[in-house]
Design an enzyme around this catalytic site. Structure first.
Site, PDB file in Angstrom:
ATOM      1  N   LYS A 187     -12.537 -15.393  -8.801  1.00  0.00           N
ATOM      2  CA  LYS A 187     -13.050 -14.080  -8.932  1.00  0.00           C
ATOM      3  C   LYS A 187     -14.640 -14.102  -9.480  1.00  0.00           C
ATOM      4  O   LYS A 187     -14.951 -14.801 -10.210  1.00  0.00           O
ATOM      5  CB  LYS A 187     -12.379 -13.145  -9.751  1.00  0.00           C
ATOM      6  CG  LYS A 187     -12.600 -11.742  -9.829  1.00  0.00           C
ATOM      7  CD  LYS A 187     -11.501 -10.964 -10.598  1.00  0.00           C
ATOM      8  CE  LYS A 187     -11.458  -9.566 -10.732  1.00  0.00           C
ATOM      9  NZ  LYS A 187     -10.539  -8.892 -11.578  1.00  0.00           N
TER      10      LYS A 187
ATOM     11  N   SER B 176      -8.532  -4.644  -9.432  1.00  0.00           N
ATOM     12  CA  SER B 176      -9.684  -5.086  -9.094  1.00  0.00           C
ATOM     13  C   SER B 176      -9.755  -6.562  -8.540  1.00  0.00           C
ATOM     14  O   SER B 176     -10.746  -6.748  -7.896  1.00  0.00           O
ATOM     15  CB  SER B 176     -10.566  -4.881 -10.349  1.00  0.00           C
ATOM     16  OG  SER B 176     -10.094  -6.084 -11.293  1.00  0.00           O
TER      17      SER B 176
ATOM     18  N   SER C 239      -4.815  -5.545 -13.005  1.00  0.00           N
ATOM     19  CA  SER C 239      -5.512  -5.965 -11.839  1.00  0.00           C
ATOM     20  C   SER C 239      -5.357  -7.277 -11.032  1.00  0.00           C
ATOM     21  O   SER C 239      -5.897  -7.344 -10.064  1.00  0.00           O
ATOM     22  CB  SER C 239      -7.171  -6.081 -12.334  1.00  0.00           C
ATOM     23  OG  SER C 239      -7.875  -4.975 -12.065  1.00  0.00           O
TER      24      SER C 239
HETATM   25  N1  GLN Z   1      -6.979  -0.370 -12.119  1.00  0.00           N
HETATM   26  C1  GLN Z   1      -7.316  -0.547 -13.688  1.00  0.00           C
HETATM   27  C2  GLN Z   1      -8.815   0.082 -13.959  1.00  0.00           C
HETATM   28  O1  GLN Z   1      -9.141   0.985 -13.008  1.00  0.00           O
HETATM   29  C3  GLN Z   1      -7.153  -1.899 -14.142  1.00  0.00           C
HETATM   30  C4  GLN Z   1      -8.282  -2.742 -13.913  1.00  0.00           C
HETATM   31  C5  GLN Z   1      -8.162  -4.241 -14.439  1.00  0.00           C
HETATM   32  O2  GLN Z   1      -7.096  -4.405 -14.838  1.00  0.00           O
HETATM   33  N2  GLN Z   1      -9.392  -4.795 -14.448  1.00  0.00           N
HETATM   34  O3  GLN Z   1      -9.251   0.027 -14.862  1.00  0.00           O
END
Ligand code: GLN
Length: 461
Positions: A78, A153, A177
């Site tokens: 990532k 993400s 995420s």
């Molecule tokens: N979807 C969550 C957010 O918008 C989690 C993001 C994450 O775990 N990096 O922040």
């Protein structure tokens, strides 16, 4: 093996061990498929030359009898993990020219174990989002339905596994995420206990929540990668000294007598395979127990206050001086402003403004402190549940993947998206999602047990 890309990490490991193919051949197969599937936008940066060089070196090591745990296996990383000499952007314009002079500890562990880097995968900008639509490089598509998003993400990592563009992937999780995109792309994803994997060299979003983790075709693949990535790191004082267990060997498919809790707050919208899974777990000898996590609903709010508060501090370093791009201005302040205005996307700017408010003199006592108190109550919910059961079981995400357009209109902000994921992030608990979208959460440091239960859960198709 005909099409080398259509196998799990563990199958490929065996194939390499039996000399059915070389790492160079395997890497070439992935690179060809990555080129074919470029429209999915799984990768921000492909590293074909580096990949082939690493594969060649791996084959040479193997010929000398030096075989690491991930010897010759091509992985994606990532774009939140710093990779020495390889552009690392966090999917942000502000880091679009950043080439780290150092390697993150967890990725270094992968290379030390013989793995090969195929490239850096897409993410929401600074991992802020649930669909990769906030990426400066555009959204990643779902490999099973290209009209839908891959989630986020870690949408790039999930797609890179789901579309067979790598043998396994690293991801990061702050509030769901890894598990949400894994569920969207029908792959397995694992978030280890907070502190199990070093955060050194992982671009920070919210330091008390960030956890490096993995995505793979199966839970067993995730277990192997976690085993390699985990361990104490003197460069991260929050990383644990506990010895790392051999997670893969501990997948014994035996859950007889295990008490599995079903949190009632995690059952509002149930997937089709739910009843079948419960029946299956009972047949495997587990005892199912109803439990309650009463502060589930508050977790979303707490997550946003805590994560944005921490993010403003972490992202203050992107000021046009130390990293990445710069947009000049007449004064120093103007240069900061121009750089941050142009370099950060809208969602990141929104979170920076809110986070600054939550940690300001007034916002701190009105929002940040109450959020931390609520975070303690969420932790107590889990402590109480774990007095009765060994692990918790639920769907990972109660909603199916949405389209890019729906994501732009806030589908991912709906209250259901991360409800079953954020509480385990706020508490640092180990949690994962099998490739059938079902989730297991465990007690702190019970990574081996969580992976073992997930491995059984995955047998229920
Ligand atoms: N979807 C969550 C957010 O918008 C989690 C993001 C994450 O775990 N990096 O922040």
């Amino acid at each position: 093996m005909t099409d080398l890309t259509q196998h799990t990490l563990l199958e490929l490991k065996q194939g390499l061990d039996k000399k059915e193919f070389s790492s160079v051949e395997l890497t070439q197969a992935y690179l060809a498929r990555m080129a074919e599937k470029r429209h999915l936008n799984a990768y921000i940066t492909e590293t074909p030359e580096k990949a082939l060089q690493m594969a060649k070196e791996s084959d040479e090591r193997r010929a000398k009898g030096q075989v690491g745990l991930l010897e010759g296996l091509p992985l994606s990383v990532k774009d939140m993990f710093c990779t020495k000499g390889v552009k690392t952007t966090a999917a942000s314009k502000i880091l679009s020219n950043f080439i780290p002079p150092f390697e993150s500890t967890t990725t270094q562990h992968l290379w030390d174990a013989g793995a090969v880097l195929l490239g850096k995968t897409n993410t929401d900008e600074f991992a802020m989002g649930s669909s990769t639509i906030t990426s400066y490089y555009g959204p990643t598509l779902n490999p099973h339905d290209e009209t839908k998003v891959a989630g986020g993400s870690s949408g790039g990592p999930a797609c890179s596994v789901g579309a067979h563009l790598c043998a396994g992937a690293t991801g990061t999780e702050t509030g769901g995420s890894i598990r949400q995109p894994a569920s969207f792309c029908r792959v397995a994803g694992y978030k280890p206990t907070y502190g199990r994997c070093s955060r050194y060299g992982v671009i920070a979003y919210a330091s008390s929540l960030d956890v490096p983790g993995v995505l793979g075709h199966t839970v067993a693949d995730c277990a192997l990668m976690t085993q390699v990535m985990a361990g104490h790191d003197p460069k991260d004082s929050t990383s644990s000294h506990r010895p790392v267990e051999p997670y893969v060997q501990m997948l014994d498919k035996n859950i007889t007598g295990l008490k599995i809790g079903l949190p009632k707050e995690y059952q509002e919208l149930l997937p089709d395979n739910w009843e079948k899974a419960l029946q299956f777990l009972k047949e495997q000898g587990a005892e199912l127990v109803d439990v309650s996590l009463p502060h589930t609903e508050e977790a979303g709010m707490v997550y946003y206050i805590v994560s944005q508060g921490e993010a403003t501090a972490n992202l203050a370093r992107y000021d046009g001086v130390r990293y990445g791009m710069r947009v000049d201005g007449a004064t120093l302040d103007e240069m900061y402003m121009n750089t941050r205005m142009d370099g950060f996307g809208e969602e990141v700017r929104r979170r920076m403004i809110l986070g600054t408010f939550f940690t300001s003199a007034k916002g701190y006592y009105d929002y940040f402190v109450p959020a931390q108190k609520m975070r303690a109550l969420i932790k107590q919910d889990f402590d109480k549940a774990f007095e009765q059961v060994d692990v918790l079981f639920s769907p990972a995400v109660p909603i199916p993947p949405f389209t890019v357009e729906e994501a732009r209109h806030g589908a991912s902000k709906g209250r259901f998206n991360d409800t079953y994921l954020m509480p385990s992030c706020l508490t640092g608990l180990p949690a994962g999602c099998a490739n059938n979208g079902l989730q297991v959460i465990g007690k702190m440091w019970d990574d081996a047990l969580v992976l073992k239960v997930l491995d059984v859960v995955e047998m229920c198709k």
